[in-house]
Design a protein around this motif. Structure first.
Motif, short mmCIF file in Angstrom:
data_model
loop_
_atom_site.label_atom_id
_atom_site.label_comp_id
_atom_site.label_asym_id
_atom_site.label_seq_id
_atom_site.Cartn_x
_atom_site.Cartn_y
_atom_site.Cartn_z
N ALA A 42 0.84 -1.21 0.00
CA ALA A 42 0.00 0.00 0.00
C ALA A 42 0.87 1.26 0.00
N ASP A 43 1.94 1.25 0.78
CA ASP A 43 2.85 2.40 0.82
C ASP A 43 3.49 2.66 -0.54
N ARG A 44 3.95 1.60 -1.19
CA ARG A 44 4.56 1.75 -2.53
C ARG A 44 3.55 2.28 -3.53
N PHE A 45 2.32 1.76 -3.45
CA PHE A 45 1.27 2.22 -4.37
C PHE A 45 1.00 3.71 -4.20
N ILE A 46 0.86 4.17 -2.96
CA ILE A 46 0.58 5.58 -2.70
C ILE A 46 1.71 6.46 -3.22
N LYS A 47 2.94 6.04 -3.02
CA LYS A 47 4.09 6.80 -3.53
C LYS A 47 4.05 6.89 -5.05
N ARG A 48 3.76 5.77 -5.72
CA ARG A 48 3.71 5.76 -7.19
C ARG A 48 2.59 6.64 -7.72
N VAL A 49 1.43 6.61 -7.07
CA VAL A 49 0.30 7.42 -7.52
C VAL A 49 0.60 8.91 -7.33
N MET A 51 3.51 10.30 -7.35
CA MET A 51 4.56 10.70 -8.27
C MET A 51 4.05 10.82 -9.71
N ALA A 52 2.93 10.18 -10.01
CA ALA A 52 2.38 10.21 -11.37
C ALA A 52 1.99 11.63 -11.73
N GLY A 53 2.35 12.04 -12.94
CA GLY A 53 2.11 13.41 -13.36
C GLY A 53 0.68 13.70 -13.75
#
Length: 75
Positions: A42-49, A51-53
């Motif tokens: 969940a933490d990785r997902f939130i970071k990726r979202v 960071m998405a432009g």
């Protein structure tokens, strides 16, 4: 990115997510819950979202994490 979303399904923004206070993330497709993320995932997902432009990039992140939506079986 046009090569990834050939049918332009992500333009319609079919995916949404809900982040809970306890750290869990619920991912929905067209209003139906399709995935629950907990802990490090969940933490990785939130970071990726975050960071998405663009919105389309966020949709792509959600599509990839949910898995089997590439083959046209999302009906």
């Amino acid at each position: 990115m046009s090569n990834i979303d050939k049918r332009n399904r992500l333009e319609e923004s079919p995916f949404t997510y809900r982040e809970m206070k306890n750290g869990m993330v619920f991912i929905d497709y067209e209003g139906k819950q399709v995935r629950i993320l907990k802990g490090k995932e969940a933490d990785r997902f939130i970071k990726r979202v975050k960071m998405a432009g663009s919105e389309k990039e966020k949709q792509l992140v959600m599509a990839k994490i949910t898995g089997n939506f590439k083959r046209g079986n999302e009906h």
